[in-house]
Motif scaffolding. Structure first.
Motif, short mmCIF file in Angstrom:
data_model
loop_
_atom_site.label_atom_id
_atom_site.label_comp_id
_atom_site.label_asym_id
_atom_site.label_seq_id
_atom_site.Cartn_x
_atom_site.Cartn_y
_atom_site.Cartn_z
N ILE A 146 60.46 11.40 25.40
CA ILE A 146 59.62 10.48 24.06
C ILE A 146 61.26 10.83 22.90
N MET A 147 61.03 10.26 21.70
CA MET A 147 61.70 10.36 20.71
C MET A 147 60.55 9.95 18.81
N ALA A 148 60.80 10.76 18.45
CA ALA A 148 59.95 10.63 16.94
C ALA A 148 60.77 10.97 15.89
N VAL A 149 60.28 9.85 14.97
CA VAL A 149 61.81 10.43 13.80
C VAL A 149 60.89 9.85 12.44
N LYS A 150 60.96 10.95 11.68
CA LYS A 150 60.12 10.93 10.26
C LYS A 150 61.83 11.05 9.58
N VAL A 151 61.44 9.31 8.46
CA VAL A 151 62.43 9.65 7.27
C VAL A 151 61.86 10.34 6.26
N THR A 152 62.87 10.59 6.15
CA THR A 152 62.74 11.47 4.63
C THR A 152 63.20 11.08 3.56
N GLU A 153 64.52 10.29 3.43
CA GLU A 153 66.01 9.56 2.67
C GLU A 153 65.89 8.35 2.81
N ILE A 154 66.20 7.75 2.12
CA ILE A 154 67.18 7.01 2.30
C ILE A 154 68.30 6.68 1.02
N ASP A 155 69.35 5.99 1.29
CA ASP A 155 69.72 6.27 -0.09
C ASP A 155 70.49 7.38 -0.81
N GLY A 156 70.56 8.17 -0.06
CA GLY A 156 70.65 9.51 -0.96
C GLY A 156 69.30 9.70 -1.60
N SER A 157 68.96 8.92 -1.46
CA SER A 157 67.58 9.67 -2.46
C SER A 157 65.88 9.83 -1.67
N PRO A 158 65.34 11.45 -1.69
CA PRO A 158 64.24 11.38 -1.06
C PRO A 158 62.71 10.38 -1.49
N VAL A 159 62.32 10.39 0.00
CA VAL A 159 61.57 8.99 -0.28
C VAL A 159 59.76 9.99 0.20
N THR A 160 58.45 9.34 -0.06
CA THR A 160 57.82 9.91 0.42
C THR A 160 58.19 9.75 2.07
N PRO A 161 57.64 11.38 2.63
CA PRO A 161 58.01 11.11 4.28
C PRO A 161 57.21 10.14 5.24
N PHE A 162 58.14 9.11 6.06
CA PHE A 162 56.89 8.43 6.78
C PHE A 162 57.29 8.26 7.90
N LEU A 198 63.31 -2.30 7.90
CA LEU A 198 63.10 -4.32 7.77
C LEU A 198 62.06 -4.65 8.42
N SER A 199 61.71 -4.05 9.26
CA SER A 199 59.95 -4.14 10.06
C SER A 199 59.19 -3.58 9.06
N LEU A 200 58.99 -2.67 8.18
CA LEU A 200 58.59 -2.21 7.36
C LEU A 200 58.50 -2.37 6.26
N ASN A 201 59.66 -3.61 5.49
CA ASN A 201 59.73 -3.83 4.49
C ASN A 201 60.00 -2.75 3.63
N LYS A 202 60.60 -1.55 3.74
CA LYS A 202 61.47 -0.65 3.46
C LYS A 202 62.26 -1.10 2.75
N SER A 203 62.75 -0.82 1.33
CA SER A 203 64.13 -1.34 0.25
C SER A 203 64.97 -0.44 0.10
N PHE A 204 66.08 -0.65 0.71
CA PHE A 204 67.00 0.23 1.36
C PHE A 204 68.60 -0.25 0.39
N ILE A 205 69.54 0.11 0.19
CA ILE A 205 71.17 -0.62 -0.33
C ILE A 205 72.05 -0.42 1.32
N VAL A 206 72.30 1.19 1.74
CA VAL A 206 72.99 1.53 2.92
C VAL A 206 71.56 1.65 4.19
N GLY A 207 70.84 2.74 3.44
CA GLY A 207 69.75 3.02 5.01
C GLY A 207 69.63 4.27 4.98
N VAL A 208 69.03 5.09 5.80
CA VAL A 208 68.28 5.62 6.30
C VAL A 208 69.32 7.19 6.16
#
Length: 272
Positions: A146-162, A198-208
């Protein structure tokens, strides 16, 4: 290993045990430290393994790797483990569960406006199993991840973790249908970070560009009187699909915002 010696251990009980392994309290852990940046710019930080059932190491220290996947240049960057003691074995009506966990943070390199995002994360693992003796389909071996992933940064800038939806995979073999000695097995798990954004409607330019990862691994062996069940993990690879990109100049973003506002205002005037 957690061994039991009940005379009957059904397939449904085995599946239940596999699903409940993740919450086990961590009995021991080893930190392997940081690795990278691995070309083209992926780092793996605070790589730690632990187990609630067995002494560690189970995975062993990893080796970082980078390769170009055809048609190139498409990079793959990751960590390669060669487990030597990640096994589950049972005989004479016993059962055995071995659980391991890996925790680490993946970071994409940022240099000015140049960034390396993490498009996807995957794991592939394999080994061999043995099922011999007298018995039925109740003698079996199982492997799961099982793999669980929490995103903490997008395009080099911190985001509220999800957290993204966890991904999992499993394989199973039984004495009646798949008996044999040193038979191969393999499985894989993939988390497509870009598709999830994309499925979560999170905006980004390059990515996580930064994410925390937890991987739970389990091996289960279940035997009957007169049978032997054994399964070993011998190869384990964590890989990423890096995505190099360039962020726009801050002034460019401002101009784009003004342009969008202007378009919106013109559209409202036209409607009125």
């Amino acid at each position: 290993m957690i061994r039991t010696y009940r005379r009957l251990f059904s397939a449904s009980a085995a599946a239940l045990a596999l699903g409940l392994l993740a919450p086990f309290a961590q009995a021991a852990s080893i930190s392997y430290g940081n690795f990278g940046p691995v070309a083209p710019g992926i780092s793996f930080l605070n790589v730690t393994e632990s187990s609630g059932t067995d002494p560690v190491p189970l995975y062993g220290a990893p080796d970082p790797y980078s390769s170009v996947v055809a048609p190139g240049p498409v990079y793959e960057a990751g960590l390669d483990f060669d487990p030597t003691s990640f096994v589950a074995s049972a005989a004479g009506g016993g059962a055995d569960i071995t659980d391991g966990q890996l925790n680490f943070t993946i970071v994409g390199q940022k240099d000015g406006l140049d960034v390396v995002a993490i498009k996807s994360i995957f794991l592939s693992e394999g080994g061999d199993y043995t099922l011999v003796g007298g018995g039925t389909a109740a003698s079996q071996v199982l492997a799961g991840a099982i793999m669980a992933v929490k995103v903490t940064e997008i395009d080099g800038s911190p985001v509220t973790p999800f957290s993204l939806p966890a991904a999992n995979s499993s394989v199973g073999f039984n004495l009646a249908a798949n008996g044999g000695i040193v038979q191969p097995w393999s499985l894989g798990v993939l988390v497509d970070l870009e598709a999830q954004l994309l499925s979560l409607n999170k905006s980004f330019i390059v990515g996580v560009t930064k994410a925390e990862v937890v991987i739970n691994n389990s091996l289960i062996a279940i035997s009957e009187p007169g049978s032997i069940a054994f399964i070993a993990k011998k190869d384990f690879v964590i890989g990423t699909a890096p995505k190099p990109g360039i962020l726009p100049e801050p002034g460019t973003l401002g101009m784009m915002g003004l342009a969008l506002c202007g378009i919106g205002a013109a559209s409202r005037r036209k409607r009125s």
